[in-house]
Design a protein around this motif. Structure first.
Motif, short mmCIF file in Angstrom:
data_model
loop_
_atom_site.label_atom_id
_atom_site.label_comp_id
_atom_site.label_asym_id
_atom_site.label_seq_id
_atom_site.Cartn_x
_atom_site.Cartn_y
_atom_site.Cartn_z
N ARG A 205 0.84 -1.19 0.00
CA ARG A 205 0.00 0.00 0.00
C ARG A 205 0.88 1.25 0.00
O ARG A 205 1.98 1.26 0.56
N LEU A 206 0.37 2.33 -0.61
CA LEU A 206 1.04 3.63 -0.63
C LEU A 206 0.30 4.56 0.32
O LEU A 206 -0.91 4.76 0.19
N VAL A 207 1.02 5.12 1.31
CA VAL A 207 0.38 5.91 2.36
C VAL A 207 0.96 7.32 2.36
O VAL A 207 2.17 7.52 2.50
N LEU A 208 0.07 8.32 2.20
CA LEU A 208 0.47 9.72 2.29
C LEU A 208 0.23 10.21 3.72
O LEU A 208 -0.89 10.15 4.22
N VAL A 209 1.29 10.67 4.36
CA VAL A 209 1.18 11.21 5.72
C VAL A 209 1.06 12.73 5.57
O VAL A 209 2.04 13.42 5.32
N LEU A 210 -0.15 13.24 5.74
CA LEU A 210 -0.46 14.62 5.43
C LEU A 210 -0.95 15.36 6.68
O LEU A 210 -2.13 15.33 7.02
N ASN A 245 -1.18 2.95 13.68
CA ASN A 245 -1.49 2.92 12.24
C ASN A 245 -0.29 2.55 11.38
O ASN A 245 -0.38 2.56 10.16
N PHE A 246 0.84 2.22 12.00
CA PHE A 246 2.02 1.78 11.26
C PHE A 246 1.81 0.33 10.83
O PHE A 246 1.34 -0.51 11.61
N SER A 247 2.18 0.03 9.59
CA SER A 247 1.96 -1.34 9.10
C SER A 247 3.09 -1.76 8.16
O SER A 247 3.41 -1.05 7.20
N PRO A 248 3.70 -2.93 8.41
CA PRO A 248 4.67 -3.47 7.46
C PRO A 248 4.02 -3.68 6.10
O PRO A 248 2.84 -4.00 6.01
N GLY A 249 4.78 -3.50 5.06
CA GLY A 249 4.24 -3.64 3.70
C GLY A 249 3.78 -2.33 3.11
O GLY A 249 3.41 -2.28 1.93
N ASP A 250 3.81 -1.24 3.90
CA ASP A 250 3.43 0.08 3.39
C ASP A 250 4.66 0.88 2.98
O ASP A 250 5.74 0.71 3.55
#
Length: 336
Positions: A205-210, A245-250
């Motif tokens: 997954r692609l996660v934007l931390v905004l 909300n941290f997840s391996p694979g991101d």
């Protein structure tokens, strides 16, 4: 046609005569540094000129830095001679490593041709408005970074367009033919993600931390969502990174100006005995020296602030008006 030109030429000669007369009074000691000039009405009567011609002369001296217009008080003598061709009002949001790079590049290009006064608004609308309105007649150029929550177009539009240079953020709604050197936040992120698409695809997954306080965040979000929609990328947008909300694979894209999210990601990677660049990815905004070596190197998207400053200075040196997109650079390191 010739008669019209002659009238305009005479008006120009009149206001320059007024300016030279005031300069002569300053050099002779009749007027001293800090003295207040007579009012516009008084000068109009003394010199037998229209008020508009007097104002032209006073504005000419203000732009040269010889006198200073003080809001609601009048005109005061600032110095006795002209040192440079230009006087620049440089208004930044706040001092950071990147803004220091920008200003130093700008200064290096203009130091022999311009007097430059630096101001800071610290994202405060009242300070921003007051600094500009109080100095409208004191400078030949206004170089401004307009990053605020409030709409500042009304204030910026009071600056004559040919004297207005907007930096970093492409402010919408401005009138006239003005200059800008800006980042394309949406387009730059979209292009950067396309460039590393093969690396992103190895993650889940692609996660934007905004964070909520990022003034250009809506533009970054636009580029992020465009990429995810075009390539069917699983994605999420969060305001900060935490243990919950941290997840391996991101793979994370971080914008926090203090790099807090970068630190939290690295701490979680260590705590869970994961490997950055393999189990978790990281793309961080704005390059710093430490990011080149931290965890073997952090991938960054970074504006070239030196080029931005040089481009703004060139617009003044070359006496031209242009809108220039300042490209960002993608530096791929082991965190991706």
């Amino acid at each position: 046609m010739n008669q019209e030109y002659t009238i305009q030429d005479k008006a120009r000669m009149k206001y320059l005569q007024l300016a030279e007369s005031i300069i002569t009074q300053i050099k002779s000691g009749e007027l001293n540094i800090g003295d207040q000039l007579p009012s516009v009405n008084q000068l109009s009567l003394s010199y037998g000129m229209s008020k508009s011609t007097v104002l032209m002369g006073l504005n000419h001296l203000s732009e040269k830095g010889i006198i200073e217009a003080v809001y609601r008080k009048g005109y005061f003598v600032r110095k006795s001679s002209v040192d440079h061709d230009h006087r620049v009002f440089f208004l930044m949001d706040k001092i950071t490593v990147f803004k220091e790079e920008l200003y130093q590049a700008f200064f290096n290009q203009l130091k022999d041709r311009a007097d430059i006064d630096v101001y800071f608004h610290n994202h405060n609308y009242r300070i921003f408005e007051r600094l500009i309105l109080e100095n409208l007649h004191n400078y030949t150029h206004f170089v401004i970074i307009p990053i605020l929550k409030e709409d500042v177009t009304g204030v910026l539009n009071q600056i004559p367009p040919d004297r207005r240079i907007i930096l970093d953020y492409n402010q919408e709604g401005l009138t006239g033919n003005y200059s800008s050197v800006y980042q394309d936040f949406a387009g730059d992120l979209y292009s950067a993600l396309r460039e590393v698409r093969d690396r992103i695809e190895k993650y889940r997954r692609l996660v934007l931390v905004l964070p909520e306080n990022i003034y250009y965040g809506h533009l970054v979000r636009e580029g992020f969502e465009k990429y995810c929609a075009e390539f069917g990328q699983a994605s999420a947008i969060i305001s900060k990174v935490s243990e919950d909300n941290f997840s391996p694979g991101d793979v994370y894209i971080t914008l926090n100006r203090y790099d807090i999210d970068d630190v939290n990601i690295i701490k979680e990677v260590h705590r869970r005995r994961l490997q950055l660049g393999k189990d978790v990815g990281l793309i961080s905004y704005n390059d710093l020296y430490m990011k080149e070596v931290l965890e073997g190197g952090i991938t960054v998207i970074s504006a070239d602030f030196t080029r931005m400053g040089e481009a703004a200075a060139a617009l003044i040196n070359e006496n031209r008006i242009a809108k220039i997109k300042s490209p960002s650079k993608l530096i791929i390191r082991s965190s991706l």
